[in-house]
Design an enzyme around this catalytic site. Structure first.
Site, PDB file in Angstrom:
ATOM      1  N   ASN A  46       0.844  -1.198   0.000  1.00  0.00           N
ATOM      2  CA  ASN A  46       0.000   0.000   0.000  1.00  0.00           C
ATOM      3  C   ASN A  46       0.875   1.241   0.000  1.00  0.00           C
ATOM      4  OD1 ASN A  46       0.400   0.932   2.891  1.00  0.00           O
ATOM      5  ND2 ASN A  46      -0.273  -1.177   3.197  1.00  0.00           N
ATOM      6  N   ARG A  47       0.239   2.383  -0.052  1.00  0.00           N
ATOM      7  CA  ARG A  47       0.978   3.632  -0.296  1.00  0.00           C
ATOM      8  C   ARG A  47       1.501   4.315   0.969  1.00  0.00           C
ATOM      9  NH1 ARG A  47      -0.438   6.640  -4.962  1.00  0.00           N
ATOM     10  NH2 ARG A  47      -0.747   8.443  -3.641  1.00  0.00           N
TER      11      ARG A  47
END
Ligand code: CTP
Length: 398
Positions: free
Chosen positions: A204-205
């Site tokens: 994820n970011r």
């Protein structure tokens, strides 16, 4: 920062060696100024080797450099540990009969004295009056802790642990309240990676920035901090213990292990909700004419919910984060409220995320909810400012 570490002549002088190491590891230049008596306990070579600076006890050494004035003038912080009854008396009387007391007279920076002596000496009216005088002049005097003294006797008079002295001293300089001194906290940060094969993962970011700032803020306020960092490339704050992890399972193990001794656990990490059932041992190849192999997923353990259900330590404060985008079922805060109630953490920090919000950016805007979903605080600003606001909300729960 330039720190003067004064050491007076008491048996606890050996603990100042550890304090010196901690201050050096925190990235500061430290000049050790022992008293003559201190050198009876720990010798000059130890101080010089560990500080990397010359060590002197006398005002008559390095006279060409006016050391008795410059040492105090150039300091950003003076810490004396241990401060004996004799040192407190000489400091309170404004004497300057060695380099340490001369430095104390010259210094205009924050000064922290960490006394250590026998209970009778600490409780003697002369010492009580000296401590009172020093405190009224703005000098910070720590209370000694109760416990085993030099002999078989016990009582107030023990030097606080080096970690706590370092934390209290650094908190003075950061201009922050040292309201987390003696507290142990665990912060998870970053985003987990769930391996598909040796080269691919589901990730994820999350950059880990907000978690890092939470760790930095707690350290500034005096806590002993463990940062469980999942795939974080940003530098960790100095003075914080870092445990690097990759997957959610590793993060769970690291958090649970550190949480056994923690007063607070903050789950700022973005943990994957699903992971591949199997991790291929070799790289998955595309085969001509055959479509992609579906990746079967299984739900991961919700670490936050598990901490709430079975806390490794009684009375522990558990803080969760909720990264929300809002959708047709509700806005960011509505989702946050439902999550606060569902997760049952003491506090839930809700922030809005999106392609240009929350992840990786310098600023943040959060709402802190309690376990019933009621708003306790709101904060906007740099991620460090937001981090301090979160700790402000944690404090009343400790
Ligand atoms: N969290 C966790 N373990 C997981 C997933 C999340 O400990 N396996 C923690 C996060 O660290 C965060 C909080 O739970 O503190 C919120 O995570 P989030 O993914 O936003 O919540 P979910 O329960 O997954 O809810 P939803 O997917 O509906 O947004």
């Amino acid at each position: 920062m330039r720190i003067v570490l004064g050491v007076a002549g008491g048996i606890a002088a050996y603990k100042a060696v550890l304090l010196l190491r901690l201050l050096r590891e925190d990235g500061h230049a430290v000049r050790v100024v022992p008293t003559r008596a201190a050198l009876e306990f720990v010798g000059r070579p130890t101080w010089e080797a560990l500080s990397g600076e010359p060590v002197s006890t006398e005002v008559f050494d390095h006279v060409d450099e006016v050391a008795h004035v410059r040492t105090g003038q150039e300091a950003d912080l003076v810490v004396v540990a241990p401060a004996t009854a004799d040192l407190l008396a000489r400091a309170a009387a404004g004497m300057a009969d060695d380099l340490l007391t001369a430095t104390l007279l010259v210094a205009r920076c924050p000064v922290l004295l960490a006394p250590a002596m026998h209970t009778e000496m600490w409780q003697h009216p002369a010492t009580v009056a000296n401590v009172d005088t020093l405190r009224r002049r703005g000098i910070h005097v720590l209370d000694p802790v109760s416990g085993r003294l030099t002999g078989p006797d016990t009582g107030p008079g023990r030097l606080p642990e080096p970690e706590d002295i370092a934390a209290a001293a650094l908190a003075l300089v950061h201009g922050r309240a040292s309201d987390l001194v003696g507290r142990r906290v665990v912060v998870s940060a970053g985003g987990t990676r769930e391996p598909i094969d040796p080269v691919r993962f589901i990730g994820n970011r999350s950059s880990g920035r907000q978690g890092i700032e939470l760790a930095r803020a707690a350290h500034e306020r005096g806590a002993q901090v463990t940062l469980v960092a999942a795939n974080v490339t940003l530098p960790a704050p100095p003075g914080v213990q870092v445990v690097a992890v990759e997957s959610g399972e590793q993060l769970r193990d690291a958090v649970r292990s550190a949480a056994k001794h923690a007063d607070v656990v903050v789950m700022a990490a973005a943990v994957a909700d699903f992971r591949p059932v199997r991790t291929a041992a070799a790289k998955i190849k595309k085969q001509p004419g055959v479509g992609p192999t579906p990746i079967e997923l299984v739900e991961t353990v919700d670490i936050l919910a598990e901490l709430v259900r079975q806390s490794p330590r009684e009375g522990q404060v558990v803080v969760g984060f909720a990264a929300e985008t809002g959708d047709e079922a509700g806005d960011v805060l509505e989702h946050g409220r439902r999550k606060a109630i569902r997760k049952g953490a003491d506090l839930l920090v809700v922030n809005a995320v999106g392609a240009d919000r929350g992840f990786g950016v310098e600023h943040n805007e959060v709402t802190v909810l309690d376990r019933a979903g009621a708003e306790v605080a709101r904060a906007t600003g740099t991620k460090l400012e937001v981090a301090h606001a979160v700790w402000d909300a944690v404090l009343p729960l400790l």
